[in-house]
Scaffold this motif. Sequence first.
Motif, mmCIF file in Angstrom:
data_model
loop_
_atom_site.group_PDB
_atom_site.id
_atom_site.type_symbol
_atom_site.label_atom_id
_atom_site.label_comp_id
_atom_site.label_asym_id
_atom_site.label_seq_id
_atom_site.Cartn_x
_atom_site.Cartn_y
_atom_site.Cartn_z
ATOM 1 N N ALA A 84 -4.982 -3.872 5.702
ATOM 2 C CA ALA A 84 -4.457 -4.786 4.687
ATOM 3 C C ALA A 84 -4.108 -4.020 3.415
ATOM 4 O O ALA A 84 -3.103 -4.307 2.766
ATOM 5 C CB ALA A 84 -5.463 -5.890 4.391
ATOM 6 N N GLU A 85 -4.911 -3.035 3.063
ATOM 7 C CA GLU A 85 -4.614 -2.245 1.869
ATOM 8 C C GLU A 85 -3.305 -1.480 2.033
ATOM 9 O O GLU A 85 -2.489 -1.420 1.107
ATOM 10 C CB GLU A 85 -5.745 -1.276 1.546
ATOM 11 N N ALA A 86 -3.090 -0.910 3.214
ATOM 12 C CA ALA A 86 -1.832 -0.189 3.460
ATOM 13 C C ALA A 86 -0.652 -1.149 3.389
ATOM 14 O O ALA A 86 0.406 -0.807 2.847
ATOM 15 C CB ALA A 86 -1.879 0.524 4.813
ATOM 16 N N ALA A 87 -0.821 -2.355 3.919
ATOM 17 C CA ALA A 87 0.249 -3.357 3.832
ATOM 18 C C ALA A 87 0.499 -3.716 2.372
ATOM 19 O O ALA A 87 1.648 -3.816 1.932
ATOM 20 C CB ALA A 87 -0.119 -4.599 4.634
ATOM 21 N N ALA A 88 -0.568 -3.894 1.608
ATOM 22 C CA ALA A 88 -0.426 -4.250 0.194
ATOM 23 C C ALA A 88 0.291 -3.147 -0.583
ATOM 24 O O ALA A 88 1.123 -3.430 -1.444
ATOM 25 C CB ALA A 88 -1.797 -4.519 -0.416
ATOM 26 N N ARG A 89 0.003 -1.907 -0.281
ATOM 27 C CA ARG A 89 0.629 -0.784 -0.993
ATOM 28 C C ARG A 89 2.153 -0.774 -0.819
ATOM 29 O O ARG A 89 2.868 -0.288 -1.690
ATOM 30 C CB ARG A 89 0.024 0.531 -0.557
ATOM 31 N N LEU A 90 2.642 -1.332 0.279
ATOM 32 C CA LEU A 90 4.093 -1.417 0.481
ATOM 33 C C LEU A 90 4.764 -2.196 -0.647
ATOM 34 O O LEU A 90 5.933 -1.965 -0.965
ATOM 35 C CB LEU A 90 4.420 -2.107 1.814
ATOM 36 N N PHE A 91 4.034 -3.122 -1.254
ATOM 37 C CA PHE A 91 4.613 -4.057 -2.220
ATOM 38 C C PHE A 91 4.363 -3.680 -3.677
ATOM 39 O O PHE A 91 4.788 -4.400 -4.574
ATOM 40 C CB PHE A 91 4.080 -5.468 -1.946
ATOM 41 N N GLU A 92 3.695 -2.566 -3.934
ATOM 42 C CA GLU A 92 3.357 -2.203 -5.308
ATOM 43 C C GLU A 92 4.575 -2.100 -6.220
ATOM 44 O O GLU A 92 4.492 -2.411 -7.401
ATOM 45 C CB GLU A 92 2.579 -0.889 -5.340
ATOM 46 N N ASP A 93 5.711 -1.658 -5.682
ATOM 47 C CA ASP A 93 6.920 -1.504 -6.499
ATOM 48 C C ASP A 93 8.006 -2.517 -6.125
ATOM 49 O O ASP A 93 9.168 -2.320 -6.418
ATOM 50 C CB ASP A 93 7.467 -0.080 -6.369
ATOM 51 N N HIS A 94 7.606 -3.598 -5.482
ATOM 52 C CA HIS A 94 8.585 -4.575 -4.991
ATOM 53 C C HIS A 94 9.276 -5.288 -6.159
ATOM 54 O O HIS A 94 8.628 -5.685 -7.128
ATOM 55 C CB HIS A 94 7.908 -5.600 -4.082
ATOM 56 N N PRO A 95 10.606 -5.466 -6.083
ATOM 57 C CA PRO A 95 11.354 -6.142 -7.153
ATOM 58 C C PRO A 95 10.891 -7.574 -7.429
ATOM 59 O O PRO A 95 11.124 -8.088 -8.520
ATOM 60 C CB PRO A 95 12.800 -6.124 -6.664
ATOM 61 N N HIS A 96 10.248 -8.202 -6.463
ATOM 62 C CA HIS A 96 9.740 -9.557 -6.704
ATOM 63 C C HIS A 96 8.818 -9.567 -7.923
ATOM 64 O O HIS A 96 8.824 -10.527 -8.693
ATOM 65 C CB HIS A 96 9.002 -10.080 -5.467
ATOM 66 N N ILE A 97 8.052 -8.489 -8.110
ATOM 67 C CA ILE A 97 7.120 -8.424 -9.241
ATOM 68 C C ILE A 97 7.548 -7.443 -10.330
ATOM 69 O O ILE A 97 7.003 -7.484 -11.426
ATOM 70 C CB ILE A 97 5.681 -8.100 -8.776
ATOM 71 N N THR A 98 8.514 -6.569 -10.049
ATOM 72 C CA THR A 98 8.937 -5.595 -11.058
ATOM 73 C C THR A 98 10.227 -5.973 -11.777
ATOM 74 O O THR A 98 10.486 -5.464 -12.862
ATOM 75 C CB THR A 98 9.103 -4.187 -10.442
ATOM 76 N N VAL A 99 11.036 -6.849 -11.168
ATOM 77 C CA VAL A 99 12.307 -7.254 -11.777
ATOM 78 C C VAL A 99 12.366 -8.779 -11.920
ATOM 79 O O VAL A 99 12.645 -9.295 -12.997
ATOM 80 C CB VAL A 99 13.518 -6.766 -10.944
ATOM 81 N N PHE A 100 12.106 -9.472 -10.837
ATOM 82 C CA PHE A 100 12.175 -10.933 -10.834
ATOM 83 C C PHE A 100 10.878 -11.516 -11.402
ATOM 84 O O PHE A 100 9.891 -10.794 -11.563
ATOM 85 C CB PHE A 100 12.443 -11.439 -9.416
#
Length: 116
Positions: A84-100
Amino acid sequence: MPKFLAVYTMKHEDFARFRSLPKSEQDAIDAEGIPKWIAWEARNAAAIVNRGGMVGKTTRVTKEGIAPATNGICGYLIVEAETAEAAARLFEDHPHITVFPGDGVDIMPFVTDPPE
């Protein structure tokens, strides 16, 4: 390899604030965010099992009947990762939270076989 449901979340007030921006500002955010989202998907293509999609307003079914409901879910996708941690790390820089104006991505392991 384990599969995880990744649920995009957004606070209603953040979405309302975004929609209250002038159209030109919304378009500028989209112009920045959409290419970054596409690039994120390309970088993580090997881990993406199902691209899922974005979702709209909720209708809830209960013992009392059917009625409009509110929740923070605005989209999902399915990824595979060792943990789960590895899956979560995929989203650390996701635009959903960094732009939108998204406030998070919830990661949940499947305990039954997920859709492919």
